[in-house]
Every structure is written in C-alpha cells, then in structure tokens.
Design a protein around this motif. Structure first.
Motif, PDB file in Angstrom:
ATOM      1  N   ALA A 229     -10.699  -1.114   7.681  1.00  0.00           N
ATOM      2  CA  ALA A 229     -10.245  -2.164   6.764  1.00  0.00           C
ATOM      3  C   ALA A 229      -8.729  -2.232   6.858  1.00  0.00           C
ATOM      4  O   ALA A 229      -8.050  -1.204   6.814  1.00  0.00           O
ATOM      5  N   VAL A 230      -8.210  -3.425   7.043  1.00  0.00           N
ATOM      6  CA  VAL A 230      -6.759  -3.616   7.093  1.00  0.00           C
ATOM      7  C   VAL A 230      -6.411  -4.780   6.169  1.00  0.00           C
ATOM      8  O   VAL A 230      -7.091  -5.809   6.178  1.00  0.00           O
ATOM      9  N   GLY A 231      -5.396  -4.571   5.347  1.00  0.00           N
ATOM     10  CA  GLY A 231      -4.985  -5.640   4.439  1.00  0.00           C
ATOM     11  C   GLY A 231      -3.617  -5.328   3.867  1.00  0.00           C
ATOM     12  O   GLY A 231      -2.991  -4.340   4.259  1.00  0.00           O
ATOM     13  N   GLU A 232      -3.178  -6.137   2.896  1.00  0.00           N
ATOM     14  CA  GLU A 232      -1.814  -5.958   2.409  1.00  0.00           C
ATOM     15  C   GLU A 232      -1.693  -4.944   1.288  1.00  0.00           C
ATOM     16  O   GLU A 232      -0.602  -4.478   0.992  1.00  0.00           O
ATOM     17  N   THR A 233      -2.785  -4.618   0.635  1.00  0.00           N
ATOM     18  CA  THR A 233      -2.651  -3.729  -0.531  1.00  0.00           C
ATOM     19  C   THR A 233      -3.630  -2.561  -0.473  1.00  0.00           C
ATOM     20  O   THR A 233      -4.017  -2.008  -1.492  1.00  0.00           O
ATOM     21  N   ILE A 234      -4.034  -2.191   0.722  1.00  0.00           N
ATOM     22  CA  ILE A 234      -5.071  -1.151   0.828  1.00  0.00           C
ATOM     23  C   ILE A 234      -4.491   0.251   0.636  1.00  0.00           C
ATOM     24  O   ILE A 234      -3.473   0.600   1.231  1.00  0.00           O
ATOM     25  N   THR A 235      -5.151   1.031  -0.210  1.00  0.00           N
ATOM     26  CA  THR A 235      -4.664   2.376  -0.545  1.00  0.00           C
ATOM     27  C   THR A 235      -5.725   3.428  -0.235  1.00  0.00           C
ATOM     28  O   THR A 235      -6.879   3.100   0.068  1.00  0.00           O
ATOM     29  N   PHE A 236      -5.323   4.674  -0.397  1.00  0.00           N
ATOM     30  CA  PHE A 236      -6.274   5.772  -0.214  1.00  0.00           C
ATOM     31  C   PHE A 236      -7.381   5.700  -1.270  1.00  0.00           C
ATOM     32  O   PHE A 236      -8.511   6.116  -1.035  1.00  0.00           O
ATOM     33  N   GLY A 237      -7.053   5.128  -2.429  1.00  0.00           N
ATOM     34  CA  GLY A 237      -8.065   4.923  -3.472  1.00  0.00           C
ATOM     35  C   GLY A 237      -9.184   4.009  -2.978  1.00  0.00           C
ATOM     36  O   GLY A 237     -10.361   4.227  -3.279  1.00  0.00           O
ATOM     37  N   PHE A 317       1.312  -4.310   6.211  1.00  0.00           N
ATOM     38  CA  PHE A 317      -0.125  -4.017   6.152  1.00  0.00           C
ATOM     39  C   PHE A 317      -0.402  -2.527   6.078  1.00  0.00           C
ATOM     40  O   PHE A 317       0.378  -1.703   6.577  1.00  0.00           O
ATOM     41  N   SER A 318      -1.502  -2.196   5.456  1.00  0.00           N
ATOM     42  CA  SER A 318      -2.009  -0.827   5.502  1.00  0.00           C
ATOM     43  C   SER A 318      -3.516  -0.923   5.725  1.00  0.00           C
ATOM     44  O   SER A 318      -4.096  -2.012   5.653  1.00  0.00           O
ATOM     45  N   GLY A 319      -4.136   0.215   5.986  1.00  0.00           N
ATOM     46  CA  GLY A 319      -5.578   0.159   6.225  1.00  0.00           C
ATOM     47  C   GLY A 319      -6.197   1.528   6.178  1.00  0.00           C
ATOM     48  O   GLY A 319      -5.497   2.545   6.167  1.00  0.00           O
ATOM     49  N   PHE A 320      -7.518   1.542   6.101  1.00  0.00           N
ATOM     50  CA  PHE A 320      -8.204   2.824   6.227  1.00  0.00           C
ATOM     51  C   PHE A 320      -9.274   2.716   7.309  1.00  0.00           C
ATOM     52  O   PHE A 320      -9.704   1.614   7.672  1.00  0.00           O
ATOM     53  N   ALA A 321      -9.653   3.876   7.826  1.00  0.00           N
ATOM     54  CA  ALA A 321     -10.675   3.909   8.880  1.00  0.00           C
ATOM     55  C   ALA A 321     -11.544   5.131   8.656  1.00  0.00           C
ATOM     56  O   ALA A 321     -11.121   6.114   8.039  1.00  0.00           O
TER      57      ALA A 321
END
Ligand code: PHE
Length: 353
Positions: A229-237, A317-321
């Motif tokens: 997931a990649v987007g502008e407000t993505i956090t570890f939460g 951008f930030s994201g998680f995988a």
C-alpha cells in the motif's frame, strides 16, 4: 378322401400348437403348405378322380388349405408379438439403478488457499497484480535496496539463469520472493502520471524459487503473497490494523497475534507477525517449537529508497508492505509433515482436500 383331409388338418394344427419361434414356423409352413405337403398332394391328385368327386374334393382341399393359412397367419402374429415382448423385457432400462459417479476434479490445496487469501485481501480493497516469475537481478535485489554484495542475498539462495553472475548487474534470476512485483506495480502506476502518482493497494501472488536442498521442510519452489500500500498518509498503524484484520479473517476472530521487530533491506522499520500456535493454543508444543507462536509473515514500512525506485517521492508518499509464504499455513492447519507433498503430484495426497 374326406377323412384323409380332416386328418391332415388336425395333424398340422396340432403341430402348429408347439411352434415357438419364427424358424419353426417357417419349417411348419414348408411341411404343411409347401409344394410337397399333404394338402398340395391332394390338389395334385385331383386329376385322377372322377368327374363327380373332383369338385367336392377340390373344395374340401381348398377349405383345409385356407384353414391352415389362417392358422399360420395367426400364429405368425403371436410369435412376432412374443419375440417383441421378450426383447422389450431384456432391454428394459432400470431407471432406479444408482448412476455411475464420475470423478470430479478439484483445486490443488495450495491454489485453494491462495484464492482464499486473495479473496480476503480483495475484500479489503487490494487489487490483484500478477508479476513475472523470471526477473532481473536488478528488480529482485538491487531496486529493493539489496546491492550486489549485500549479505541479505545469502538469506535467499538464488537460481541464476544466465552467466553474468560476477557483476550482478545484468543477471537473470528466478524470483526468490514476490517483492520485485512491488517495484513493477509502483512503476506501472507512477509512470501513468509521474507528477502526481496515484495511491496503490495491490496484492501480488505467485510462485517463488530458491536454490535449496529439497527436504521434508524446504522446497525449491513455493507460493508467496505480497501486499503493498502506498499513499500520502500511510503509517505503521495502518500496517498493523490492516494485517490484524487480514489475520483475523484468515485465522479467526479469537486468534491472537503479535508483532516482533525484524530486518529486511526493503522495509524500515521491519517486523515479523506471529499467530498464537493453533495446535497447542500457545502452551508450547513441537509444532511451535515450544514457543507458543507461529511466524506467518514479514512486513514493514516501505524503505524510502524503494519508494523512490518505484517512482514515488518519499517526501510526499509512504507505504507498507508484507509478504507471506502460503504452504506453511496449510502444513500447520492440516498437520502435513512433509512439504514435498505439495508438488509431488500424488493424487492420494491431493484428494484429501
Ligand atoms: N520478501 C520477504 C521474504 O521473502 C518478505 C517481505 C515482504 C518482508 C515485504 C517485508 C515486506 O521473506
């Protein structure tokens, strides 16, 4: 003469009684109505009779002949009818007999499990993205922040399928994980609009390959499912919330999970997610090696260098995988003690699912 004809008729009719089939019927016809039959002999002998006797005898012989012909016709009808009945009885279909079952095909257990995982992720808004099995060293490693002599390469023994191994740059490999699909998905989405790339939520399923000695616990190929997931407000939460929800749908609402810090070159921070051992309920058993926990996936926040390689500005951008092997889940669930069963194609194994 009269007596004689009566006798002929009586005998013939008596004999007809016992006729049962068409063959016997034909024989009877030849014997009693044929050229050399008794009645026909009477006709033949008419010439030697006196003028007075002749018409009487002729008429009587005719009557006998007609009577025999009539009896023959009737008998023929009967015999034919009987034959028909017999064949109808012999060929009757018993529609109450149980049918012969045909063997049904089924999905391979690994395929069924893969579909279940993708179904859950799709239900959470992830789009399925299929990437390639044959990758370049660049995508499989370098763009994921694993340079040529990085020690992390040793975590995954690689099938190199061409000769440029030494410089690494142009080598072609069988992908050792589904993570190169992250770069491919990001590049495909970002190239459509480099100035303002869209957010991404993809699930990447596929076979991965490792140059391993095949044993009961390690195969040289297995399925993985990657999530990105990649987007502008993505956090570890978001990472934790998404994976918890996924894991609850996968393992049940009552199951317990935990995150442990770990390391992957392409995520920072990185973690590993465990599920409480569903064999012993967390008490500790041989399956969980007495720890009470089973590792289910690796995950983390996408490393800024990886975002950049995908065409996403890490300042915006930030994201998680996350990535998980899927056969292991089945092995634990069904107490399958040998991973080689999965690609051994033994129907007796596969039919149990
Ligand atoms: N690619 C890692 C592996 O094969 C799993 C992983 C995927 C970890 C994505 C973090 C993020 O073990």
């Amino acid at each position: 003469m009269q007596e004689n004809l009566k006798e002929i008729e009586k005998n013939a009719l008596a004999e007809l009684e016992s006729v049962q089939d068409e063959g016997a019927l034909d024989k009877w016809r030849v014997t009693h109505l044929g050229r050399s039959s008794a009645v026909m002999q009477v006709f033949a002998g008419l010439g030697s009779l006196s003028k007075e006797e002749r018409p009487v005898a002729g008429q009587q012989a005719n009557q006998v002949k007609q009577a025999l012909e009539k009896a023959l016709a009737e008998k023929t009808g009967e015999v034919k009818q009987a034959a028909l009945q017999q064949s109808l009885a012999a060929e009757r279909l018993d529609v109450t007999l149980p049918g012969r079952p045909c063997r049904r095909g089924r999905l391979h257990p690994a395929t069924a499990n893969l579909r279940r995982i993708l179904g859950i992720l799709a239900g959470m808004g992830f789009q399925v993205y299929t990437s390639r099995d044959v990758e370049s060293d660049e995508y499989n490693f370098q763009l994921l922040n694993i340079p040529p002599h990085h020690p992390a390469r040793e975590m995954q023994d690689t099938f190199y399928i061409d000769s440029h191994v030494e410089d690494g740059t142009y080598a072609t490999v069988l992908r050792t994980h589904t993570s190169p699909g992250q770069i491919r998905a990001m590049r495909e989405f970002s190239s459509a609009n480099p100035q303002n790339p869209p957010p991404i939520r993809v699930a990447l399923p596929g076979m991965v390959y490792r140059f391993e000695q095949i044993t009961f616990r390690s195969e040289m190929q297995f399925y993985q499912v990657e999530g990105l997931a990649v987007g502008e407000t993505i956090t570890f939460g978001d990472l934790k919330g998404t994976l918890l929800e996924f894991a609850r749908r996968m393992f049940g609402r009552e199951a317990r999970f935990r995150f442990r810090a770990d390391h992957f070159p392409f995520t920072e921070p990185s973690a590993e997610m465990d599920v409480e051992c569903y064999v012993c309920g967390g008490k500790g058993c041989p399956v969980c090696k007495k720890s009470g926990w089973l590792e289910i996936l690796g995950c983390g926040m996408v490393h800024p260098a990886v975002l950049e390689n995908g065409g996403y500005d890490p300042r915006r951008f930030s994201g998680f995988a996350f990535g998980m092997g899927t056969e292991r889940q089945l092995m634990l669930r069904y107490k399958i003690n040998d991973i080689r069963h999965f690609w051994g194609n033994d129907i007796r194994f596969l039919e149990q699912f």
